[in-house]
Design an enzyme around this catalytic site. Structure first.
Site, PDB file in Angstrom:
ATOM      1  N   ARG A 132       0.821  -1.236   0.000  1.00 51.73           N
ATOM      2  CA  ARG A 132       0.000   0.000   0.000  1.00 51.73           C
ATOM      3  C   ARG A 132       0.843   1.269   0.000  1.00 51.73           C
ATOM      4  O   ARG A 132       0.402   2.327   0.438  1.00 51.73           O
ATOM      5  CB  ARG A 132      -0.985   0.009   1.176  1.00 51.73           C
ATOM      6  N   LYS A 154       2.068  11.596 -11.062  1.00 52.28           N
ATOM      7  CA  LYS A 154       1.200  10.728 -11.872  1.00 52.28           C
ATOM      8  C   LYS A 154       1.992   9.467 -12.182  1.00 52.28           C
ATOM      9  O   LYS A 154       3.071   9.528 -12.773  1.00 52.28           O
ATOM     10  CB  LYS A 154       0.820  11.411 -13.184  1.00 52.28           C
ATOM     11  N   GLU A 196       7.239  18.783 -24.452  1.00 53.28           N
ATOM     12  CA  GLU A 196       6.560  19.098 -23.176  1.00 53.28           C
ATOM     13  C   GLU A 196       6.989  20.484 -22.670  1.00 53.28           C
ATOM     14  O   GLU A 196       6.221  21.167 -21.988  1.00 53.28           O
ATOM     15  CB  GLU A 196       6.870  18.033 -22.107  1.00 53.28           C
ATOM     16  N   LYS A 238       5.386  23.535 -13.389  1.00 54.92           N
ATOM     17  CA  LYS A 238       4.609  22.340 -13.045  1.00 54.92           C
ATOM     18  C   LYS A 238       4.329  22.275 -11.542  1.00 54.92           C
ATOM     19  O   LYS A 238       3.220  21.959 -11.117  1.00 54.92           O
ATOM     20  CB  LYS A 238       5.314  21.067 -13.531  1.00 54.92           C
ATOM     21  N   GLU A 248      -5.797  16.681 -10.143  1.00 53.89           N
ATOM     22  CA  GLU A 248      -6.406  17.095 -11.410  1.00 53.89           C
ATOM     23  C   GLU A 248      -7.927  17.221 -11.330  1.00 53.89           C
ATOM     24  O   GLU A 248      -8.658  16.685 -12.158  1.00 53.89           O
ATOM     25  CB  GLU A 248      -6.021  16.102 -12.522  1.00 53.89           C
ATOM     26  N   ARG A 252      -5.120  21.424 -13.016  1.00 50.64           N
ATOM     27  CA  ARG A 252      -4.017  20.587 -13.520  1.00 50.64           C
ATOM     28  C   ARG A 252      -4.250  20.084 -14.953  1.00 50.64           C
ATOM     29  O   ARG A 252      -3.298  19.771 -15.667  1.00 50.64           O
ATOM     30  CB  ARG A 252      -3.762  19.402 -12.565  1.00 50.64           C
ATOM     31  N   ASN A 256      -2.428  19.077 -19.820  1.00 52.97           N
ATOM     32  CA  ASN A 256      -2.753  18.144 -20.896  1.00 52.97           C
ATOM     33  C   ASN A 256      -2.959  18.856 -22.226  1.00 52.97           C
ATOM     34  O   ASN A 256      -3.554  18.284 -23.146  1.00 52.97           O
ATOM     35  CB  ASN A 256      -4.019  17.355 -20.535  1.00 52.97           C
ATOM     36  N   HIS A 259      -2.753  16.878 -25.358  1.00 46.73           N
ATOM     37  CA  HIS A 259      -2.755  15.462 -25.011  1.00 46.73           C
ATOM     38  C   HIS A 259      -4.014  14.702 -25.449  1.00 46.73           C
ATOM     39  O   HIS A 259      -3.966  13.486 -25.587  1.00 46.73           O
ATOM     40  CB  HIS A 259      -2.571  15.280 -23.498  1.00 46.73           C
ATOM     41  N   HIS A 263      -2.769  11.548 -27.019  1.00 48.36           N
ATOM     42  CA  HIS A 263      -2.955  10.197 -26.473  1.00 48.36           C
ATOM     43  C   HIS A 263      -3.687   9.299 -27.472  1.00 48.36           C
ATOM     44  O   HIS A 263      -3.387   8.098 -27.583  1.00 48.36           O
ATOM     45  CB  HIS A 263      -3.746  10.254 -25.166  1.00 48.36           C
ATOM     46  N   HIS A 276       5.810   9.869 -27.230  1.00 43.60           N
ATOM     47  CA  HIS A 276       4.798  10.659 -26.533  1.00 43.60           C
ATOM     48  C   HIS A 276       4.882  12.143 -26.913  1.00 43.60           C
ATOM     49  O   HIS A 276       3.883  12.768 -27.273  1.00 43.60           O
ATOM     50  CB  HIS A 276       4.975  10.477 -25.023  1.00 43.60           C
TER      51      HIS A 276
HETATM   52  P1  NAD Z   1      11.352   6.518 -22.323  1.00 40.66           P
HETATM   53  O1  NAD Z   1      11.242   6.374 -20.883  1.00 40.66           O
HETATM   54  O2  NAD Z   1      10.845   5.414 -23.187  1.00 40.66           O
HETATM   55  O3  NAD Z   1      12.884   6.801 -22.672  1.00 40.66           O
HETATM   56  C1  NAD Z   1      13.256   6.940 -24.017  1.00 40.66           C
HETATM   57  C2  NAD Z   1      14.454   6.074 -24.390  1.00 40.66           C
HETATM   58  O4  NAD Z   1      15.652   6.737 -23.964  1.00 40.66           O
HETATM   59  C3  NAD Z   1      14.494   4.702 -23.761  1.00 40.66           C
HETATM   60  O5  NAD Z   1      14.911   3.771 -24.729  1.00 40.66           O
HETATM   61  C4  NAD Z   1      15.534   4.852 -22.648  1.00 40.66           C
HETATM   62  O6  NAD Z   1      16.160   3.663 -22.302  1.00 40.66           O
HETATM   63  C5  NAD Z   1      16.504   5.829 -23.274  1.00 40.66           C
HETATM   64  N1  NAD Z   1      17.248   6.646 -22.319  1.00 40.66           N
HETATM   65  C6  NAD Z   1      16.798   7.151 -21.158  1.00 40.66           C
HETATM   66  N2  NAD Z   1      17.725   7.951 -20.615  1.00 40.66           N
HETATM   67  C7  NAD Z   1      18.787   7.949 -21.429  1.00 40.66           C
HETATM   68  C8  NAD Z   1      20.049   8.588 -21.416  1.00 40.66           C
HETATM   69  N3  NAD Z   1      20.375   9.458 -20.462  1.00 40.66           N
HETATM   70  N4  NAD Z   1      20.922   8.338 -22.423  1.00 40.66           N
HETATM   71  C9  NAD Z   1      20.580   7.490 -23.416  1.00 40.66           C
HETATM   72  N5  NAD Z   1      19.395   6.875 -23.506  1.00 40.66           N
HETATM   73  C10 NAD Z   1      18.514   7.094 -22.518  1.00 40.66           C
HETATM   74  O7  NAD Z   1      10.610   7.828 -22.857  1.00 40.66           O
HETATM   75  P2  NAD Z   1      10.314   9.246 -22.174  1.00 40.66           P
HETATM   76  O8  NAD Z   1      10.054  10.141 -23.305  1.00 40.66           O
HETATM   77  O9  NAD Z   1      11.306   9.604 -21.170  1.00 40.66           O
HETATM   78  O10 NAD Z   1       8.939   9.000 -21.371  1.00 40.66           O
HETATM   79  C11 NAD Z   1       7.728   8.763 -22.048  1.00 40.66           C
HETATM   80  C12 NAD Z   1       6.697   8.275 -21.065  1.00 40.66           C
HETATM   81  O11 NAD Z   1       6.475   9.282 -20.060  1.00 40.66           O
HETATM   82  C13 NAD Z   1       5.350   7.983 -21.687  1.00 40.66           C
HETATM   83  O12 NAD Z   1       4.884   6.746 -21.231  1.00 40.66           O
HETATM   84  C14 NAD Z   1       4.459   9.098 -21.163  1.00 40.66           C
HETATM   85  O13 NAD Z   1       3.118   8.722 -21.066  1.00 40.66           O
HETATM   86  C15 NAD Z   1       5.075   9.355 -19.816  1.00 40.66           C
HETATM   87  N6  NAD Z   1       4.774  10.680 -19.245  1.00 40.66           N
HETATM   88  C16 NAD Z   1       4.343  10.713 -17.956  1.00 40.66           C
HETATM   89  C17 NAD Z   1       4.065  11.934 -17.360  1.00 40.66           C
HETATM   90  C18 NAD Z   1       3.652  11.995 -15.917  1.00 40.66           C
HETATM   91  O14 NAD Z   1       3.267  13.074 -15.450  1.00 40.66           O
HETATM   92  N7  NAD Z   1       3.744  10.919 -15.173  1.00 40.66           N
HETATM   93  C19 NAD Z   1       4.239  13.126 -18.089  1.00 40.66           C
HETATM   94  C20 NAD Z   1       4.674  13.041 -19.393  1.00 40.66           C
HETATM   95  C21 NAD Z   1       4.941  11.810 -19.973  1.00 40.66           C
HETATM   96  N1  GLY Z   2       1.820  15.425 -17.570  1.00 35.94           N
HETATM   97  C1  GLY Z   2       0.604  16.007 -17.116  1.00 35.94           C
HETATM   98  C2  GLY Z   2       0.492  16.065 -15.642  1.00 35.94           C
HETATM   99  O1  GLY Z   2       1.394  15.703 -14.926  1.00 35.94           O
HETATM  100  O2  GLY Z   2      -0.529  16.463 -15.141  1.00 35.94           O
END
Ligand code: NAD
Ligand code: GLY
Length: 369
Positions: A132, A154, A196, A238, A248, A252, A256, A259, A263, A276
């Site tokens: 939990r 998130k 972003e 942020k 949200e 918040r 998006n 998005h 999405h 993304h």
């Molecule tokens: P990712 O996590 O897939 O990373 C991209 C690639 O880069 C991967 O292959 C990774 O191994 C590689 N990589 C990472 N760091 C590296 C480095 N320093 N050097 C070389 N390679 C490296 O992609 P991302 O764009 O970081 O994240 C996308 C995800 O984030 C999506 O699932 C999206 O929905 C999510 N997201 C979440 C939020 C949130 O608020 N939680 C906000 C925006 C996006």
């Molecule tokens: N990436 C959108 C949020 O964190 O609300």
């Protein structure tokens, strides 16, 4: 640089620090980190599971282990997962849970997400659901994770029918951003994260948007000072939003911008072949055009957003799916209620406006463009 995030949870402020610097992992003094962990009530003598991806582990596994030891953390293990969006799934969530159980981890132990947004979202959800909830620390390694996914709590996984449909709000105890690590990120990933950053300027801060228009070439050239500046600004914007509306319930949703369509594009591509940030770049141009169509903004604002997106190397054209496919994918958006979707639009650069739109209206608009 330190930014404090203090969302109000059940009437109480529960905060954490975002520490931004260059060279944190590379071996500079760990004192600041140790003090951040201590003030976040993270016990350095307890157990840690670092969740990471194959690429990040290959590049930084040894350095990160040395960094943890320097912080006084001796009892740690790594779980190394495949790269890519498809890892944000029930299968890999279960793999993390299995490892936590096999290692006998307790409530006072911690998960560290060491990777991009995929690792951060998945590891955060594992931390939220194991026993939990156990401590969770974000050490983002992509620009996207630095400016967005590591901050705000998130967490979650994708479902084949829709993006991020399963998850929870679960705040980290600390976020450590080392800009040095971005040097190994390939250009497409850097640009992906930049989408972003553009979002914050386009929907919330006109001055920041102008700064990005003037400085995007330095960002694409991995200029450290400019990267630190845009990461600090993005995290501050942020944090300001999350502090007011953690779950949200209103404000918040502005984060998006781009998005709703973005999405849908990711889902229609089955989370493959599009990133993304690329999908939301297309979504931001769509939202700007829709804002103009609804009389909220003019052609100049649409052109500025589209130009910055194109100049940065991001896509702007809507992929060739049918209006019906788009509308069906958008029906699973988390901002849908009463058969309407709450769309984030703009009245000008840096000035957002929420509008509830009927799916029939969106269908007709998509059929026309
Ligand atoms: P990712 O996590 O897939 O990373 C991209 C690639 O880069 C991967 O292959 C990774 O191994 C590689 N990589 C990472 N760091 C590296 C480095 N320093 N050097 C070389 N390679 C490296 O992609 P991302 O764009 O970081 O994240 C996308 C995800 O984030 C999506 O699932 C999206 O929905 C999510 N997201 C979440 C939020 C949130 O608020 N939680 C906000 C925006 C996006
Ligand atoms: N990436 C959108 C949020 O964190 O609300």
């Amino acid at each position: 640089m330190k930014i404090r995030v203090e969302p109000e949870i059940s009437g109480k402020k529960d905060g954490y620090d975002i520490i931004i610097d260059a060279g944190i992992i590379g071996g500079v003094s760990a004192e600041e980190i140790v003090s951040a962990f201590s003030s976040a009530a993270v016990n350095l003598k307890a157990g840690f599971l670092a969740v990471t991806s194959e690429t990040v582990y290959g590049l930084y596994g040894v350095k990160f282990s040395a960094f943890l030891k320097k912080c006084g953390i001796e009892n740690f293990d790594f779980i190394v997962l495949p790269d890519g969006e498809s890892t944000k799934s029930l299968k890999y969530l279960a793999d993390i849970h299995d490892r936590l159980i096999d290692n006998g981890m307790e409530r006072s132990d911690s998960i560290i997400a060491f990777g991009g947004g995929v690792v951060g979202d998945l590891a955060g959800f594992a931390a939220a659901t194991y026993l939990r909830g156990i401590n969770f620390i974000q050490v983002p390694t992509t620009l996207l994770a630095d400016v967005d996914s590591s901050v705000g709590g998130k967490t979650g996984i994708d479902h084949p029918k829709g993006k991020n449909l399963i998850g929870s709000f679960y705040q980290p105890r600390a976020v450590l951003i080392d800009v040095d690590i971005l040097k190994t990120l390939d250009k497409r990933e850097l640009i992906n994260g930049f989408a972003e950053v553009i979002k914050y300027g386009a929907a919330l801060d006109a001055d920041f948007f102008s700064y990005l228009e003037s400085n995007y070439k330095k960002i694409l050239a991995y200029d450290e000072e400019t990267l630190i500046r845009i990461i600090e600004k993005s995290c501050s914007i942020k944090a300001h939003i999350v502090n007011q509306d953690e779950k949200e319930s209103g404000l918040r949703s502005v984060l998006n911008f781009g998005h709703s369509l973005g999405h849908a594009i990711e889902t229609l591509y089955n989370y493959e072949n599009i990133k993304h940030g690329e999908a939301i770049a297309i979504g931001m141009v769509f939202a700007a055009k829709l804002s103009k169509h609804l009389g909220l903004c003019g052609e100049e604002e649409v052109a500025r957003i589209k130009n910055l997106i194109i100049n940065s190397g991001l896509p702007s054209d809507i992929p060739d799916f049918t209006p019906e496919q788009y509308v069906n994918a958008m029906k699973l958006d988390k901002k849908v209620s009463d058969k309407q979707i709450k769309f984030v639009l703009i009245k000008g650069i840096g000035v957002y406006e929420f509008k509830k739109l009927d799916f029939s209206f969106l269908f007709n608009y998509l059929a026309k463009i």
